[in-house]
Design a protein around this motif. Structure first.
Motif, PDB file in Angstrom:
ATOM      1  N   PHE A 127      54.336  36.004  39.578  1.00 25.37           N
ATOM      2  CA  PHE A 127      53.665  37.342  39.937  1.00 25.37           C
ATOM      3  C   PHE A 127      51.640  37.131  39.330  1.00 25.37           C
ATOM      4  N   ASP A 128      51.120  36.004  38.973  1.00 23.73           N
ATOM      5  CA  ASP A 128      49.589  35.536  38.567  1.00 23.73           C
ATOM      6  C   ASP A 128      49.574  34.639  40.076  1.00 23.73           C
ATOM      7  N   LEU A 129      50.639  34.657  40.235  1.00 23.01           N
ATOM      8  CA  LEU A 129      49.781  33.625  41.651  1.00 23.01           C
ATOM      9  C   LEU A 129      50.195  34.692  43.174  1.00 23.01           C
ATOM     10  N   ALA A 130      51.095  35.540  42.864  1.00 21.67           N
ATOM     11  CA  ALA A 130      50.881  36.865  44.295  1.00 21.67           C
ATOM     12  C   ALA A 130      49.651  37.524  43.742  1.00 21.67           C
ATOM     13  N   PHE A 131      49.232  37.785  42.354  1.00 26.84           N
ATOM     14  CA  PHE A 131      48.505  38.723  41.970  1.00 26.84           C
ATOM     15  C   PHE A 131      47.144  38.404  42.573  1.00 26.84           C
ATOM     16  N   ALA A 132      47.113  37.039  42.765  1.00 22.56           N
ATOM     17  CA  ALA A 132      45.780  36.669  42.997  1.00 22.56           C
ATOM     18  C   ALA A 132      45.203  36.391  44.024  1.00 22.56           C
ATOM     19  N   ALA A 133      46.758  36.593  45.487  1.00 19.77           N
ATOM     20  CA  ALA A 133      46.788  36.472  46.283  1.00 19.77           C
ATOM     21  C   ALA A 133      46.491  37.774  46.919  1.00 19.77           C
ATOM     22  N   TYR A 134      46.466  38.620  46.225  1.00 23.98           N
ATOM     23  CA  TYR A 134      46.516  40.539  46.183  1.00 23.98           C
ATOM     24  C   TYR A 134      45.155  40.607  45.988  1.00 23.98           C
ATOM     25  N   TRP A 135      45.020  40.264  44.853  1.00 19.61           N
ATOM     26  CA  TRP A 135      43.393  40.985  44.534  1.00 19.61           C
ATOM     27  C   TRP A 135      42.467  40.451  45.743  1.00 19.61           C
ATOM     28  N   GLU A 136      42.475  39.319  46.353  1.00 15.43           N
ATOM     29  CA  GLU A 136      41.722  38.675  46.823  1.00 15.43           C
ATOM     30  C   GLU A 136      41.360  39.041  48.776  1.00 15.43           C
ATOM     31  N   ARG A 137      42.390  39.768  48.859  1.00 18.34           N
ATOM     32  CA  ARG A 137      42.428  40.670  50.270  1.00 18.34           C
ATOM     33  C   ARG A 137      42.442  42.090  49.578  1.00 18.34           C
ATOM     34  N   ALA A 138      42.752  42.529  48.553  1.00 21.41           N
ATOM     35  CA  ALA A 138      42.403  43.119  48.561  1.00 21.41           C
ATOM     36  C   ALA A 138      40.650  44.570  47.923  1.00 21.41           C
ATOM     37  N   HIS A 139      40.334  43.333  47.105  1.00 16.50           N
ATOM     38  CA  HIS A 139      38.786  43.650  46.113  1.00 16.50           C
ATOM     39  C   HIS A 139      38.257  42.355  46.753  1.00 16.50           C
ATOM     40  N   PRO A 140      37.962  41.775  47.619  1.00 15.50           N
ATOM     41  CA  PRO A 140      36.958  41.178  48.741  1.00 15.50           C
ATOM     42  C   PRO A 140      35.831  41.582  47.943  1.00 15.50           C
ATOM     43  N   GLY A 141      35.459  39.973  47.356  1.00 15.64           N
ATOM     44  CA  GLY A 141      33.637  39.503  46.928  1.00 15.64           C
ATOM     45  C   GLY A 141      33.719  40.464  44.965  1.00 15.64           C
ATOM     46  N   ILE A 142      35.088  41.373  44.994  1.00 16.32           N
ATOM     47  CA  ILE A 142      35.350  41.352  43.603  1.00 16.32           C
ATOM     48  C   ILE A 142      35.875  40.974  42.659  1.00 16.32           C
ATOM     49  N   PRO A 143      35.020  39.958  40.978  1.00 14.83           N
ATOM     50  CA  PRO A 143      35.292  39.526  40.845  1.00 14.83           C
ATOM     51  C   PRO A 143      36.612  40.008  39.850  1.00 14.83           C
ATOM     52  N   MET A 144      37.582  39.420  40.019  1.00 16.20           N
ATOM     53  CA  MET A 144      38.955  39.563  38.902  1.00 16.20           C
ATOM     54  C   MET A 144      38.691  39.869  37.467  1.00 16.20           C
ATOM     55  N   GLN A 145      38.288  38.976  36.825  1.00 16.53           N
ATOM     56  CA  GLN A 145      37.498  38.344  35.483  1.00 16.53           C
ATOM     57  C   GLN A 145      37.292  39.840  34.979  1.00 16.53           C
ATOM     58  N   THR A 146      36.028  40.116  35.792  1.00 18.97           N
ATOM     59  CA  THR A 146      34.831  40.782  34.786  1.00 18.97           C
ATOM     60  C   THR A 146      36.124  42.606  35.532  1.00 18.97           C
ATOM     61  N   VAL A 147      35.671  42.988  35.978  1.00 23.94           N
ATOM     62  CA  VAL A 147      37.678  44.344  36.344  1.00 23.94           C
ATOM     63  C   VAL A 147      38.266  44.110  35.021  1.00 23.94           C
ATOM     64  N   LEU A 148      39.015  43.553  35.279  1.00 30.03           N
ATOM     65  CA  LEU A 148      40.037  42.947  34.127  1.00 30.03           C
ATOM     66  C   LEU A 148      39.674  43.143  32.598  1.00 30.03           C
ATOM     67  N   ASN A 149      39.172  42.637  32.378  1.00 24.30           N
ATOM     68  CA  ASN A 149      38.459  41.866  31.252  1.00 24.30           C
ATOM     69  C   ASN A 149      37.788  42.917  30.279  1.00 24.30           C
ATOM     70  N   ASN A 150      37.425  44.423  31.118  1.00 21.65           N
ATOM     71  CA  ASN A 150      36.097  45.431  31.015  1.00 21.65           C
ATOM     72  C   ASN A 150      37.109  46.312  31.204  1.00 21.65           C
ATOM     73  N   SER A 151      38.267  46.358  31.446  1.00 22.61           N
ATOM     74  CA  SER A 151      39.696  47.880  31.091  1.00 22.61           C
ATOM     75  C   SER A 151      39.144  48.178  29.649  1.00 22.61           C
ATOM     76  N   SER A 152      39.227  49.191  29.364  1.00 25.07           N
ATOM     77  CA  SER A 152      39.539  49.560  27.381  1.00 25.07           C
ATOM     78  C   SER A 152      41.501  50.027  27.805  1.00 25.07           C
ATOM     79  N   MET A 153      42.088  50.240  28.629  1.00 32.20           N
ATOM     80  CA  MET A 153      43.625  50.394  28.479  1.00 32.20           C
ATOM     81  C   MET A 153      43.841  49.131  27.858  1.00 32.20           C
ATOM     82  N   LEU A 154      43.454  47.767  29.169  1.00 28.05           N
ATOM     83  CA  LEU A 154      44.264  46.330  29.588  1.00 28.05           C
ATOM     84  C   LEU A 154      43.726  46.033  27.881  1.00 28.05           C
ATOM     85  N   ARG A 155      42.279  45.656  27.581  1.00 30.85           N
ATOM     86  CA  ARG A 155      42.318  44.967  26.180  1.00 30.85           C
ATOM     87  C   ARG A 155      42.847  46.166  24.516  1.00 30.85           C
TER      88      ARG A 155
END
Length: 886
Positions: A127-155
Motif C-alpha cells: 500500500f505505501d508504495l502504491a499510494f506514493a505513486a498514486y499521490w504523485e499522479r493525483a496531487h502533482p506538486g503537493i507534498p504528501m507529508q504536509t497534508v497528512l501530518n496536518n490532518s486532525s483526523m489522521l493525527r
C-alpha cells in the motif's frame, strides 16, 4: 445541587443511562457472531483477499429511524471490541461518521485506515508504495507529508506516530532512495520518476502480490485510487497469517456511522457509496459495521448498474430473508417498555432513587414508542421543570416529538433558546462560532449551554460540538415559543455564522495554504447549509468551491447536495451544479454540460455562481466539440466582474486561439502581478506568436512561462509550460526532445494521458527526417486514434513527415482526414499550414483548404516561416540547423 445544574454538568447516573441506551442484547450478540465469522477465516487471509470472485460476507448493517440509538450502539460495539477481547486476540478498529463534517472522500478514508494500521506496525509495503505513486499522479506538486501530518483526523488515529512520516520512511527504504529526495514529500524535491515497479528494492512484493503491478501501472489516478484498498488488505492479510501461525488472531473492524448521508444522492458508478463498497469487497479480512437510517442496497439487482460489485451473488448475506446467518442487515427496533423504564429510572436519580415519578415515567414511555431520543428529551423537560420550581404533572408529558422539542425550548431560558437555535443551523460548532452568531450573550450562558446533554461532543472533528440530527431538524419547525424567531431573524443569524466562517477560511482564499482540506470541506458544507436559510450564496463560498476543486477535494463539492432542501430551488440548483462538476468524469462532458446549462438558464442563480458554473459548462462544451457554443457562453460571462472573471477570460482566449481568432486571443488583459494570470498571458501570447511563425519570440515567451510555473510551484503548470515549448521546438530544432521527455515523465505520473500523447506527437515531429518517415508514422499510429484525444495534432505530424519525405499522395490522404477530424473552426490554422507544406511538393494540387485564421502579422509572413520549417528539414544537414526567425 438543583436538577438543572445536575443535568448540565452530568453524573454517573447519566453515564448509566447511556449504557441502557446501547445495551441491546440481540444487536450485541449479532456483532459477536459476525466478528467470529470473519475471525474464523483469517488463518488463510491472503487466499481470502486474493480471491476476488467469491461472495463477500463481511458487512454487518444496523438500520432504523433517526434517534433510535444507532450511533450510540455503534460506539458501544467499538468499546466492547477492545474491552472484552480474549488474550489471544488483537483488535484494531477504524471509525468514520459521515455526518461529522470531517472529510468524507475515499482518499481520506483510505489514509484513515492506514493510520490505524500504522499504530500496529509502521510499514505496509504494498500500500505505501502504491499510494506514493498514486499521490504523485493525483496531487502533482503537493507534498504528501504536509497534508497528512496536518490532518486532525489522521493525527487522532495515528497517535504519537505520524502516518506521513511512516509512509515516507517506508517508500525511501523500499525504493532504496536517500532521504529527502522524493517529490511527494518535499515541495521542490526530486520527483519519484519512472515506474515504482522498476525501482522497488523488495522485488518479492512484485512476485507475491497479484494486485501490486496492475495497480501501480495504472496511469489514471482516479481508477488507481478505486483499487488501492486491495493492497492494504493484502498487506494486512500477510500479517494476519503470521500472527495466526503464532496462535494470535489479528482483526480489523471498520465502523461507518450515519450511512444515510452516503445514500442521499442518486447512486452512480464511482460515487462514494460504490467506492466504499469496493473497499469492503476488496477487504474481506475485515468486518465492516454500517449504521444508518436505511438498508444497504448492495445486494439489489438494480444496484448492478451503479456499482462495481453488486447483486445477491456478490453480497448474499445482505439480501432479504436470510434467517439467522451473520453478518447481515438488522432493523434496530424501539426499546422495549422494560428497557425504556430502566433508561428513565437511571437517567435522573435522587439519592439513588428514580427522580421521575412512576406515573410520569409511564406517560413518557407511552409517547416515546421506544425512541431513546424522545426519552432523553422528556427527561430534560422534567429536569428543567423542577429547576424552575414549577409544578410538574403527568399531563405535561407524552406529546408528539415536535411538542417535546417545543417544551424543551419553552423551558430553557431565553439565552439558552437562542443558543439552541444557533446550534440547530449547523451540524458542528464551537464556542466562538455560536458566540459570533449571538455576540450579545454572556460567556456564562455559552458555557452552561455547552455543558448540557443536548450538546454532543465530537473532539476529533473539525469542530468539537453538535446536537443530534433529529433534534437539529426539529428545532426550527417546532419553535412556536413566545420569543420565536421570525424568518428575518433566522436569516440574520445564518448570515452572522457565515461571516464568522468566512473570517476563518479567508487565509486559505488568499492562497496561504494555512487550513487543511478536511477543515475547509467541513466549513464549505456548513456554509451551504446556512445559505438555505439566507437564500443567498456569498461570493466567497463559490471562491471556496474553486479552491477545494483546485486541491482535489471533489467530495466536498458533491457533498453539499445532502444538506440543501429541494424546496429551496436556487440553492438546491447550485448544489446540483457543484455535484455535476464533481462527477463530470463519470457523467461525461455532454451530460455535465446539459445539467449545467439547465441550471444556468434559471434567473435565480447568483452572478458569481453563474460565472463559476458557466466556466465549467463552457469547458464541457469544448470537450464535446461545441466550440462556438462555448465561446458564446464565455463572452456572456466575461461581461460581468467577479472572482472568476480572469479564469473565464483565459478560457475564452484559449478557445479563440484554438479556433484561429488569434487577434482576439491576445487582446485579453490579465493582471501581470498575479503569477497565475501572468502564466496564462505568456501561454496565449507565446502560442499566437508560434502559430504566426515568430518562433524566437514564442520561444522567449515560453522560457519565461517555465520560470513563472516554477515560481507558482505547481507541477502540472510546469509540465504544461514544458509541453508548449516542446511543441514549438519540435519544428524549429530537429531532434529536440528534452522538454517533451520531461513533460512526458510528469504527465505519466500525474495521470494526464492526453497531454502525454501531445508530447509524444512532438517527439515524433522532432525525429522527422527525409528517411525516418515510416518510423514516424508507426509512432504516430496509436496517437492519431480518436481515443488518444489528439487526432488533429497527430495528423498534422503525419502530413509533415510525408512532406519531409516527399510523399505527396499519403500527405494528401492525411490532409483529407485532417479536414474530417476538425470540428467547426477548431485548429483551422493547422489546415492552412498543412496545405502550404503540400503546395511545396506540388502547387497544382487542389485541396480546398479552409481559411479563416486571423494571421496577426499577415498570412504571407506566417506562410514563409512554416514553409521554411519544411525546407530546412528536407535538406540533408537539417538536423544540425535551427530555423531562423523572420
Amino acid at each position: 445541587m438543583d436538577l438543572d445544574t445536575f443535568f448540565s454538568t452530568g453524573s454517573s447516573a447519566i453515564s448509566s443511562a447511556q449504557n441502557t441506551f446501547t445495551n441491546r442484547t440481540s444487536e450485541i450478540e449479532a456483532f459477536g457472531r459476525s466478528l467470529q465469522s470473519v475471525d474464523d477465516r483469517l488463518g488463510g487471509a491472503r487466499g481470502l483477499v486474493e480471491d476476488v470472485i467469491s461472495p463477500r460476507t463481511n458487512v454487518l448493517v444496523f438500520y432504523g429511524l433517526g434517534g433510535i440509538g444507532k450511533s450510540r450502539l455503534s460506539r458501544e460495539l467499538e468499546s466492547r471490541l477492545h474491552r472484552e477481547r480474549p488474550e489471544s486476540v488483537e483488535r484494531l478498529s477504524f471509525r468514520h461518521d459521515f455526518d461529522s463534517g470531517q472529510a468524507s472522500d475515499i482518499e481520506s478514508i483510505l489514509l484513515g485506515l492506514r493510520a490505524v494500521l500504522g499504530n500496529y506496525r509502521p510499514v505496509w509495503p504494498a500500500f505505501d508504495l502504491a499510494f506514493a505513486a498514486y499521490w504523485e499522479r493525483a496531487h502533482p506538486g503537493i507534498p504528501m507529508q504536509t497534508v497528512l501530518n496536518n490532518s486532525s483526523m489522521l493525527r487522532r488515529l495515528s497517535g504519537s506516530s505520524q502516518v506521513g512520516t511512516q509512509i515516507q520512511d517506508a517508500v525511501q527504504d523500499l525504493l532504496a532512495s536517500p532521504g529527502g529526495v522524493l517529490g511527494i514529500f518535499v515541495a521542490g524535491a526530486k520527483a519519484l520518476g519512472g515506474s515504482v515497479r522498476d525501482r522497488i528494492a523488495e522485488r518479492q512484493l512484485l512476485r507475491e502480490c497479484p494486485f501490486f503491478e496492475p495497480v501501480v501501472s495504472e496511469s489514471d489516478p482516479i481508477v488507481m485510487r478505486s483499487y488501492l484498498a486491495s493492497l492494504l488488505a493484502w498487506d494486512l492479510a500477510r500479517v494476519q497469517e503470521r500472527r495466526a501461525a503464532d496462535g494470535v488472531t489479528l482483526s480489523l473492524t471498520v465502523f461507518f456511522d450515519t450511512w444515510e448521508r452516503v445514500q442521499e444522492s442518486e447512486p452512480r458508478r464511482n460515487d462514494l457509496e460504490d467506492l466504499l463498497a469496493r473497499i469492503a469487497y476488496l477487504t474481506p479480512n475485515a468486518l465492516f459495521v454500517l449504521t444508518g437510517r436505511n438498508q444497504v442496497r448492495w445486494a439489489d439487482e438494480a444496484s448492478r448498474a451503479c456499482m462495481q460489485w453488486a447483486g445477491p451473488e456478490r453480497w448474499p448475506f445482505l439480501a432479504d430473508e436470510l434467517g439467522e446467518v451473520e453478518p447481515r442487515q438488522h432493523l434496530v427496533g424501539s426499546l422495549s417498555n422494560t428497557d425504556a423504564e430502566r433508561f428513565l429510572t437511571l437517567r435522573l436519580q435522587d439519592s439513588g432513587e428514580p427522580a421521575i415519578p412512576v406515573t410520569i415515567r409511564q406517560r413518557i414511555i407511552a409517547g416515546a414508542s421506544g425512541v431513546p431520543l424522545y426519552l432523553d428529551l422528556s427527561a430534560v423537560q422534567y429536569a428543567q421543570g423542577l429547576a424552575r420550581g414549577a409544578e410538574v404533572s403527568e399531563n405535561d408529558f407524552g406529546q408528539p416529538f415536535p411538542e417535546v422539542v417545543l417544551r424543551i425550548l419553552r423551558d430553557l431560558k431565553a439565552n439558552q433558546r437562542t443558543l439552541l437555535r444557533m446550534a440547530s443551523m449547523v451540524s458542528r460548532f464551537d464556542a466562538d462560532l455560536l458566540l459570533a452568531g449571538a455576540s450579545d450573550l454572556p460567556d456564562s450562558a455559552l458555557e452552561q449551554f455547552l455543558r448540557r446533554s443536548l450538546v454532543q461532543r465530537y473532539p476529533n472533528d473539525f469542530l468539537p460540538y453538535g446536537i443530534h440530527e433529529s433534534l437539529r431538524d426539529a428545532v426550527q419547525d417546532a419553535d412556536v415559543a413566545e420569543d420565536r424567531w421570525s424568518e428575518r431573524e433566522w436569516s440574520a443569524a445564518a448570515a452572522r455564522l457565515l461571516a464568522e466562517i468566512h473570517r476563518r477560511i479567508r487565509p486559505e482564499l488568499d492562497a496561504t495554504g494555512a487550513i487543511e482540506s478536511s477543515t475547509l470541506a467541513g466549513y464549505f458544507v456548513e456554509a451551504f447549509r446556512l445559505t438555505s436559510c439566507t437564500k443567498k450564496i456569498p461570493s466567497w463560498v463559490w471562491q471556496l468551491a474553486g479552491r477545494l476543486h483546485s486541491i482535489g477535494n471533489l467530495a466536498a463539492l458533491a457533498g453539499v447536495m445532502s444538506v440543501v432542501p429541494e424546496g429551496n430551488v436556487a440553492i438546491h440548483n447550485s448544489a446540483y451544479g457543484l455535484w455535476a462538476i464533481a462527477h463530470r468524469r463519470t457523467l461525461g462532458p455532454e451530460r455535465t454540460a446539459e445539467i449545467l446549462d439547465g441550471i444556468l438558464r434559471r434567473s435565480d442563480l447568483d452572478p458569481v455562481g453563474r460565472q463559476y458554473l458557466g466556466y465549467w459548462s463552457a469547458w464541457m462544451l469544448d470537450e464535446s466539440g461545441r466550440w462556438d457554443a462555448a465561446r458564446a457562453l464565455r463572452l456572456s460571462l466575461s461581461s460581468s466582474d467577479g472572482y472568476f472573471r480572469p479564469f473565464v477570460a483565459h478560457a475564452l482566449s484559449r478557445s479563440d486561439w484554438v479556433c484561429g481568432r488569434l487577434r482576439d486571443a491576445v487582446a485579453a488583459i490579465f493582471d501581470d502581478a498575479d503569477p497565475l494570470q501572468r502564466f496564462w498571458q505568456q501561454g496565449i501570447a507565446g502560442r499566437v506568436a508560434w502559430i504566426c511563425g515568430r518562433f524566437e519570440e514564442a520561444d522567449s515567451l515560453f522560457e519565461e512561462r517555465i520560470e513563472t510555473a516554477r515560481s507558482i510551484n505547481a507541477l502540472d503548470l510546469y509540465a504544461h509550460a514544458l509541453r508548449t515549448r516542446a511543441e514549438l521546438r519540435c519544428f524549429t530544432r530537429p531532434g529536440s526532445q528534452a522538454e517533451a521527455a520531461e513533460a512526458i515523465d510528469i504527465y505519466r505520473r500525474i495521470g494526464v494521458p492526453v497531454s502525454e500523447a501531445e508530447c509524444r506527437v512532438a517527439v515524433a515531429i522532432a525525429n522527422t527526417t527525409p528517411t525516418s518517415r515510416d518510423e514516424v508514422r508507426e509512432a504516430l499510429a496509436p496517437l492519431r486514434q480518436p481515443t488518444a484525444g489528439v487526432p488533429v495534432y497527430a495528423l498534422v505530424a503525419e502530413i509533415f513527415a510525408d512532406c519531409v519525405a516527399g510523399r505527396l499522395e499519403p500527405a494528401v490522404e492525411a490532409f483529407r482526414q485532417l479536414q474530417a477530424a476538425r470540428e467547426g473552426d477548431s485548429y483551422v490554422y493547422w489546415e492552412e499550414i498543412a496545405s502550404w507544406w503540400i503546395a511545396e511538393l506540388d502547387a497544382t494540387v487542389s485541396l480546398n483548404a479552409s481559411t479563416g485564421t486571423d494571421w496577426v502579422y499577415g498570412k504571407d509572413e506566417a506562410r514563409q516561416s512554416w514553409t521554411q520549417v519544411l525546407r530546412a528539414r528536407r535538406e540533408p544537414d537539417a538536423s544540425e540547423r535551427e530555423v531562423s526567425a523572420n
